[in-house]
Write a protein that holds these residues in place. Sequence first.
Motif, PDB file in Angstrom:
ATOM      1  N   ALA A  53       0.823  -1.210   0.000  1.00 60.01           N
ATOM      2  CA  ALA A  53       0.000   0.000   0.000  1.00 60.01           C
ATOM      3  C   ALA A  53       0.859   1.263   0.000  1.00 60.01           C
ATOM      4  CB  ALA A  53      -0.927  -0.003   1.220  1.00 60.01           C
ATOM      5  N   GLY A  54       2.187   1.100   0.050  1.00 57.75           N
ATOM      6  CA  GLY A  54       3.086   2.240   0.016  1.00 57.75           C
ATOM      7  C   GLY A  54       3.504   2.770   1.374  1.00 57.75           C
ATOM      8  N   ARG A  55       3.017   2.169   2.463  1.00 55.59           N
ATOM      9  CA  ARG A  55       3.417   2.615   3.799  1.00 55.59           C
ATOM     10  C   ARG A  55       4.855   2.174   4.065  1.00 55.59           C
ATOM     11  NH1 ARG A  55      -2.137   0.971   4.628  1.00 55.59           N
ATOM     12  NH2 ARG A  55      -1.292  -1.136   4.740  1.00 55.59           N
ATOM     13  N   ILE A  56       5.592   3.012   4.789  1.00 54.66           N
ATOM     14  CA  ILE A  56       6.995   2.745   5.079  1.00 54.66           C
ATOM     15  C   ILE A  56       7.162   2.566   6.588  1.00 54.66           C
ATOM     16  CG2 ILE A  56       9.353   3.593   4.816  1.00 54.66           C
ATOM     17  CD1 ILE A  56       8.195   5.513   2.681  1.00 54.66           C
ATOM     18  N   TYR A  57       7.979   1.589   6.960  1.00 60.25           N
ATOM     19  CA  TYR A  57       8.234   1.284   8.368  1.00 60.25           C
ATOM     20  C   TYR A  57       9.733   1.217   8.599  1.00 60.25           C
ATOM     21  CZ  TYR A  57       3.441  -0.377   7.882  1.00 60.25           C
ATOM     22  OH  TYR A  57       2.109  -0.478   7.596  1.00 60.25           O
ATOM     23  N   GLY A  58      10.152   1.560   9.807  1.00 67.40           N
ATOM     24  CA  GLY A  58      11.549   1.444  10.183  1.00 67.40           C
ATOM     25  C   GLY A  58      11.672   0.903  11.596  1.00 67.40           C
ATOM     26  N   ILE A  59      12.435  -0.167  11.744  1.00 64.77           N
ATOM     27  CA  ILE A  59      12.708  -0.734  13.067  1.00 64.77           C
ATOM     28  C   ILE A  59      14.209  -1.007  13.168  1.00 64.77           C
ATOM     29  CG2 ILE A  59      10.420  -1.768  13.362  1.00 64.77           C
ATOM     30  CD1 ILE A  59      11.717  -4.510  12.684  1.00 64.77           C
ATOM     31  N   ASP A  60      14.676  -1.232  14.381  1.00 62.31           N
ATOM     32  CA  ASP A  60      16.070  -1.602  14.596  1.00 62.31           C
ATOM     33  C   ASP A  60      16.376  -2.871  13.805  1.00 62.31           C
ATOM     34  OD1 ASP A  60      18.607  -1.267  15.866  1.00 62.31           O
ATOM     35  OD2 ASP A  60      18.078  -2.876  17.246  1.00 62.31           O
ATOM     36  N   ASN A  61      17.509  -2.940  13.166  1.00 65.18           N
ATOM     37  CA  ASN A  61      17.871  -4.102  12.350  1.00 65.18           C
ATOM     38  C   ASN A  61      18.408  -5.261  13.185  1.00 65.18           C
ATOM     39  OD1 ASN A  61      18.111  -5.400   9.807  1.00 65.18           O
ATOM     40  ND2 ASN A  61      20.294  -4.929   9.766  1.00 65.18           N
ATOM     41  N   ARG A  62      18.761  -5.007  14.443  1.00 73.43           N
ATOM     42  CA  ARG A  62      19.361  -6.045  15.289  1.00 73.43           C
ATOM     43  C   ARG A  62      18.290  -6.945  15.894  1.00 73.43           C
ATOM     44  NH1 ARG A  62      20.223  -6.578  20.506  1.00 73.43           N
ATOM     45  NH2 ARG A  62      21.919  -7.895  21.194  1.00 73.43           N
ATOM     46  N   GLY A  77       4.763  -9.989   6.702  1.00 68.97           N
ATOM     47  CA  GLY A  77       3.408 -10.510   6.642  1.00 68.97           C
ATOM     48  C   GLY A  77       2.504  -9.670   7.520  1.00 68.97           C
ATOM     49  N   THR A  78       1.298 -10.161   7.776  1.00 70.48           N
ATOM     50  CA  THR A  78       0.371  -9.493   8.691  1.00 70.48           C
ATOM     51  C   THR A  78      -0.202 -10.510   9.660  1.00 70.48           C
ATOM     52  OG1 THR A  78      -1.491  -9.758   7.186  1.00 70.48           O
ATOM     53  CG2 THR A  78      -0.287  -7.674   7.067  1.00 70.48           C
ATOM     54  N   HIS A  79      -0.485 -10.046  10.867  1.00 68.59           N
ATOM     55  CA  HIS A  79      -1.128 -10.859  11.887  1.00 68.59           C
ATOM     56  C   HIS A  79      -2.220 -10.007  12.504  1.00 68.59           C
ATOM     57  CE1 HIS A  79      -1.716 -13.678  15.147  1.00 68.59           C
ATOM     58  NE2 HIS A  79      -1.543 -12.696  16.009  1.00 68.59           N
ATOM     59  N   GLN A  80      -3.471 -10.428  12.344  1.00 66.50           N
ATOM     60  CA  GLN A  80      -4.625  -9.679  12.829  1.00 66.50           C
ATOM     61  C   GLN A  80      -4.579  -8.233  12.329  1.00 66.50           C
ATOM     62  OE1 GLN A  80      -4.534 -10.278  17.084  1.00 66.50           O
ATOM     63  NE2 GLN A  80      -5.364 -12.352  16.895  1.00 66.50           N
ATOM     64  N   GLY A  81      -4.206  -8.070  11.073  1.00 63.74           N
ATOM     65  CA  GLY A  81      -4.163  -6.755  10.452  1.00 63.74           C
ATOM     66  C   GLY A  81      -2.928  -5.931  10.758  1.00 63.74           C
ATOM     67  N   ASN A  82      -2.011  -6.466  11.562  1.00 68.70           N
ATOM     68  CA  ASN A  82      -0.803  -5.731  11.932  1.00 68.70           C
ATOM     69  C   ASN A  82       0.385  -6.216  11.110  1.00 68.70           C
ATOM     70  OD1 ASN A  82      -2.176  -4.363  14.018  1.00 68.70           O
ATOM     71  ND2 ASN A  82      -1.904  -6.119  15.357  1.00 68.70           N
ATOM     72  N   PRO A  83       1.126  -5.291  10.463  1.00 70.30           N
ATOM     73  CA  PRO A  83       2.287  -5.687   9.668  1.00 70.30           C
ATOM     74  C   PRO A  83       3.432  -6.144  10.563  1.00 70.30           C
ATOM     75  CG  PRO A  83       2.192  -3.320   9.814  1.00 70.30           C
ATOM     76  CD  PRO A  83       0.942  -3.840  10.481  1.00 70.30           C
ATOM     77  N   PHE A  84       4.141  -7.192  10.158  1.00 70.30           N
ATOM     78  CA  PHE A  84       5.277  -7.674  10.937  1.00 70.30           C
ATOM     79  C   PHE A  84       6.378  -8.157  10.022  1.00 70.30           C
ATOM     80  CE2 PHE A  84       2.933 -11.662  10.297  1.00 70.30           C
ATOM     81  CZ  PHE A  84       3.954 -12.539   9.949  1.00 70.30           C
ATOM     82  N   VAL A  85       7.558  -8.327  10.622  1.00 66.87           N
ATOM     83  CA  VAL A  85       8.670  -9.011   9.958  1.00 66.87           C
ATOM     84  C   VAL A  85       9.076 -10.152  10.878  1.00 66.87           C
ATOM     85  CG1 VAL A  85      10.474  -7.500  10.937  1.00 66.87           C
ATOM     86  CG2 VAL A  85      10.909  -8.790   8.836  1.00 66.87           C
ATOM     87  N   ASP A  95       6.319  -6.480  15.260  1.00 69.10           N
ATOM     88  CA  ASP A  95       5.362  -5.538  14.698  1.00 69.10           C
ATOM     89  C   ASP A  95       6.139  -4.379  14.078  1.00 69.10           C
ATOM     90  OD1 ASP A  95       3.572  -3.163  14.601  1.00 69.10           O
ATOM     91  OD2 ASP A  95       2.140  -4.500  15.580  1.00 69.10           O
ATOM     92  N   LEU A  96       5.877  -4.080  12.818  1.00 71.25           N
ATOM     93  CA  LEU A  96       6.615  -3.030  12.129  1.00 71.25           C
ATOM     94  C   LEU A  96       6.225  -1.624  12.588  1.00 71.25           C
ATOM     95  CD1 LEU A  96       6.750  -4.445   8.498  1.00 71.25           C
ATOM     96  CD2 LEU A  96       8.621  -4.257  10.141  1.00 71.25           C
ATOM     97  N   ARG A  97       5.076  -1.467  13.218  1.00 76.22           N
ATOM     98  CA  ARG A  97       4.658  -0.144  13.687  1.00 76.22           C
ATOM     99  C   ARG A  97       5.209   0.176  15.066  1.00 76.22           C
ATOM    100  NH1 ARG A  97      -1.462  -0.679  13.370  1.00 76.22           N
ATOM    101  NH2 ARG A  97      -0.770  -2.607  14.303  1.00 76.22           N
ATOM    102  N   SER A  98       5.269  -0.820  15.941  1.00 70.44           N
ATOM    103  CA  SER A  98       5.658  -0.570  17.331  1.00 70.44           C
ATOM    104  C   SER A  98       6.994  -1.190  17.725  1.00 70.44           C
ATOM    105  CB  SER A  98       4.585  -1.115  18.270  1.00 70.44           C
ATOM    106  OG  SER A  98       4.567  -2.542  18.211  1.00 70.44           O
ATOM    107  N   GLY A  99       7.461  -2.189  16.987  1.00 69.67           N
ATOM    108  CA  GLY A  99       8.674  -2.914  17.355  1.00 69.67           C
ATOM    109  C   GLY A  99       8.440  -4.036  18.349  1.00 69.67           C
ATOM    110  N   VAL A 109      11.921  -4.129  19.838  1.00 63.77           N
ATOM    111  CA  VAL A 109      13.010  -3.409  19.166  1.00 63.77           C
ATOM    112  C   VAL A 109      12.545  -1.971  18.947  1.00 63.77           C
ATOM    113  CG1 VAL A 109      13.995  -5.448  18.052  1.00 63.77           C
ATOM    114  CG2 VAL A 109      12.265  -4.107  16.846  1.00 63.77           C
ATOM    115  N   THR A 110      13.480  -1.088  18.722  1.00 62.65           N
ATOM    116  CA  THR A 110      13.140   0.315  18.479  1.00 62.65           C
ATOM    117  C   THR A 110      12.381   0.451  17.169  1.00 62.65           C
ATOM    118  OG1 THR A 110      15.128   1.030  19.655  1.00 62.65           O
ATOM    119  CG2 THR A 110      14.103   2.639  18.181  1.00 62.65           C
ATOM    120  N   ALA A 111      11.297   1.182  17.205  1.00 61.76           N
ATOM    121  CA  ALA A 111      10.543   1.527  15.991  1.00 61.76           C
ATOM    122  C   ALA A 111      10.767   3.008  15.722  1.00 61.76           C
ATOM    123  CB  ALA A 111       9.064   1.232  16.168  1.00 61.76           C
TER     124      ALA A 111
END
Length: 117
Positions: A53-62, A77-85, A95-99, A109-111
């Motif tokens: 959808a074009g949304r961008i996320y940033g989390i700590d790489n460690r 992927g997504t879990h219950q509508g929440n994006p994750f890695v 969670d890509l939004r909160s870490g 992790v830091t988001a």
Amino acid sequence: MTLAPDTTDLKVQIRLDEDSWFTVCDLSLLTPGRGVAALLPDGRQVALFRDRAGRIYGIDNRDPFSGAAVLSRGLTGTHQGNPFVASPLLKQRFDLRSGQCLDDETVRVTAYEVRSA
């Protein structure tokens, strides 16, 4: 069929503090569904992701479980509508939004706040 890359001049920026943003890369370098690692001025690494959808996320790489800087290489992927890695090593999901780790509520992790400008 060949797909043309994005041809915008937009840059991806990470908020470092209340008053400053750091330009990380061109938005066109972020492929939906894949991560990219970038080095921040203080030596930390950020994992950047762009969803379909074009949304961008940033989390700590460690990865806090293994200590390796690999989250940018994880599966999204997504879990219950929440994006994750999911970490490519031990498979914990972040969670890509909160870490927040979705598999261990005591780990996070830091988001980073991310924008394209």
